[in-house]
Design an enzyme around this catalytic site. Structure first.
Site, PDB file in Angstrom:
ATOM      1  N   HIS A   1      41.466  44.983  -6.126  1.00  0.00           N
ATOM      2  CA  HIS A   1      41.029  45.321  -7.476  1.00  0.00           C
ATOM      3  C   HIS A   1      40.974  44.054  -8.322  1.00  0.00           C
ATOM      4  O   HIS A   1      41.852  43.187  -8.202  1.00  0.00           O
ATOM      5  CB  HIS A   1      41.988  46.319  -8.127  1.00  0.00           C
ATOM      6  CG  HIS A   1      42.232  47.543  -7.302  1.00  0.00           C
ATOM      7  ND1 HIS A   1      41.224  48.416  -6.951  1.00  0.00           N
ATOM      8  CD2 HIS A   1      43.372  48.040  -6.749  1.00  0.00           C
ATOM      9  CE1 HIS A   1      41.728  49.395  -6.224  1.00  0.00           C
ATOM     10  NE2 HIS A   1      43.031  49.182  -6.086  1.00  0.00           N
TER      11      HIS A   1
ATOM     12  N   GLU B   1      48.734  48.098  -9.977  1.00  0.00           N
ATOM     13  CA  GLU B   1      49.276  49.413  -9.662  1.00  0.00           C
ATOM     14  C   GLU B   1      50.588  49.288  -8.890  1.00  0.00           C
ATOM     15  O   GLU B   1      51.014  48.185  -8.520  1.00  0.00           O
ATOM     16  CB  GLU B   1      48.263  50.224  -8.837  1.00  0.00           C
ATOM     17  CG  GLU B   1      47.835  49.560  -7.542  1.00  0.00           C
ATOM     18  CD  GLU B   1      46.652  50.247  -6.889  1.00  0.00           C
ATOM     19  OE1 GLU B   1      46.248  51.339  -7.327  1.00  0.00           O
ATOM     20  OE2 GLU B   1      46.122  49.683  -5.908  1.00  0.00           O
TER      21      GLU B   1
ATOM     22  N   HIS C   1      45.147  45.347  -0.128  1.00  0.00           N
ATOM     23  CA  HIS C   1      46.062  46.421   0.243  1.00  0.00           C
ATOM     24  C   HIS C   1      45.318  47.590   0.860  1.00  0.00           C
ATOM     25  O   HIS C   1      44.093  47.708   0.730  1.00  0.00           O
ATOM     26  CB  HIS C   1      46.839  46.911  -0.984  1.00  0.00           C
ATOM     27  CG  HIS C   1      45.940  47.453  -2.068  1.00  0.00           C
ATOM     28  ND1 HIS C   1      45.373  46.659  -3.029  1.00  0.00           N
ATOM     29  CD2 HIS C   1      45.510  48.713  -2.322  1.00  0.00           C
ATOM     30  CE1 HIS C   1      44.631  47.398  -3.835  1.00  0.00           C
ATOM     31  NE2 HIS C   1      44.707  48.653  -3.427  1.00  0.00           N
TER      32      HIS C   1
ATOM     33  N   ARG D   1      35.754  47.582  -2.001  1.00  0.00           N
ATOM     34  CA  ARG D   1      36.049  47.978  -0.622  1.00  0.00           C
ATOM     35  C   ARG D   1      35.781  46.788   0.300  1.00  0.00           C
ATOM     36  O   ARG D   1      34.641  46.329   0.427  1.00  0.00           O
ATOM     37  CB  ARG D   1      35.202  49.193  -0.220  1.00  0.00           C
ATOM     38  CG  ARG D   1      35.595  49.810   1.116  1.00  0.00           C
ATOM     39  CD  ARG D   1      34.728  51.018   1.467  1.00  0.00           C
ATOM     40  NE  ARG D   1      34.874  52.096   0.499  1.00  0.00           N
ATOM     41  CZ  ARG D   1      33.880  52.534  -0.265  1.00  0.00           C
ATOM     42  NH1 ARG D   1      32.678  51.986  -0.202  1.00  0.00           N
ATOM     43  NH2 ARG D   1      34.089  53.518  -1.115  1.00  0.00           N
TER      44      ARG D   1
END
Length: 323
Positions: free
Chosen positions: A101, A118, A177, A197
């Site tokens: 991200h 996150e 991740h 992605r």
């Protein structure tokens, strides 16, 4: 204001499992539910209030109506009237794609969006068979990264962890991740749906198509720093708070309670969210509003909340998070 529960947004995915429906005590037939968006202000996926006088309003409407009373004075100014966190339960029957991200700066430049830092809290590990990937295991260059995507060897340079319930991983924007097969987790993240992605195991969707990869976009978003251990280490304790993560975007603490506990938020300029993983409890705020919370549920306490009394129904384990 009063404690707010929301109608979860259930999302079926190609990698989703069958744990979320029973975990949330639902009676419905939706299959392969990979995610339950518990509290969301993502455009197009705004959570709708399920209880009380504001039932039927969505989170965007609540922020517009109550402003700092809901989110806190500093948060309202800092996030330009947007709710800053997205809360999810995730059930992975197969490996998710490998992702990264962008940070705030890159996300704003490219997508007019916040970035996506996150964290994960592992609720279940499918009887010990679950794993996940977090971070690089060896130093690579952007050029080697692109080559490894092309020749299907990117997994060879990622740190891969077998996981247990209670494991925690903090994922700052830029860290590669992937949630692995068997993981059942609670996720706390910035309000952003920007995902690059990187690799999808050459998987095909129901129409026989491979999903789009974002190799070039990812190249500039990745943090190529290598760490020895990407797991968040902490010592579990009963009947006292254990802080897991403190970062500019959220602070998260786990509570494992068998005794009543008083929570003092009088000096906190933020909303507070509880995410329940085990057991159940009754919670009463300083104005006398009471809410029941059980495993599979989340509740949002507005910034006007000064204190909470939590009484476990035998035993309860939940995450507390705020900004």
């Amino acid at each position: 204001m009063y404690p707010l529960k929301f109608k979860p947004i259930l999302k079926s995915t190609i990698w989703g499992g069958e744990k979320i429906i029973p975990f949330k005590h639902f009676d419905c037939q939706q299959a392969q539910v990979g995610e339950s968006w518990e509290i969301s202000d993502v455009p197009g996926d705004e959570s709708v209030v399920a209880n009380g006088a504001d039932a039927g309003k969505n989170l965007t409407q609540l922020v517009n109506e109550y402003k700092a009373a809901l989110v806190g004075e500093n948060n309202y100014k800092r996030f330009n009237g947007k709710f800053p966190l997205l809360i999810k339960f995730i059930d992975a029957q197969q490996d998710l794609s490998i992702q990264v991200h962008p940070n705030d700066e890159l996300a704003m430049k490219r997508h007019n969006s916040m970035g996506k830092t996150e964290m994960w809290y592992v609720i279940g590990n499918d009887g010990g068979k679950a794993h996940l990937r977090s971070g690089l295991s060896k130093q690579i260059t952007p050029e080697e990264y692109a080559r490894r995507i092309a020749d299907n060897t990117i997994c060879d340079v990622l740190a891969d962890y077998a996981v247990q319930p209670g494991d925690v991983f903090f994922l700052p924007a830029g860290r590669i991740h992937s949630i692995g097969a068997g993981c059942f987790i609670a996720e706390i993240q910035q309000t952003s749906n920007i995902t690059y992605r990187i690799y999808d195991f050459n998987r095909k969707d129901k129409n026989g198509n491979t999903r789009e990869l974002h190799t070039e976009l990812s190249k500039d978003a990745i943090d190529y720093t290598v760490s020895a251990d990407y797991r968040t280490h902490y010592t579990p304790k009963q009947n006292e708070p254990v802080e897991l993560v403190s970062c500019p975007y959220f602070t998260t603490t786990v509570y494992d309670l068998t005794e009543p506990m008083e929570m003092d938020y009088s000096e906190l300029d933020s909303f507070v969210i509880y995410i329940c993983m085990e057991g159940a409890c009754s919670i009463t705020d300083n104005e006398g509003n009471q809410v029941e919370l059980q495993a599979g549920e989340s509740v949002l306490f507005p910034a006007t909340t000064e204190s909470l009394s939590v009484k476990a129904n035998g035993h309860v384990k939940f995450l507390e998070t705020y900004v």
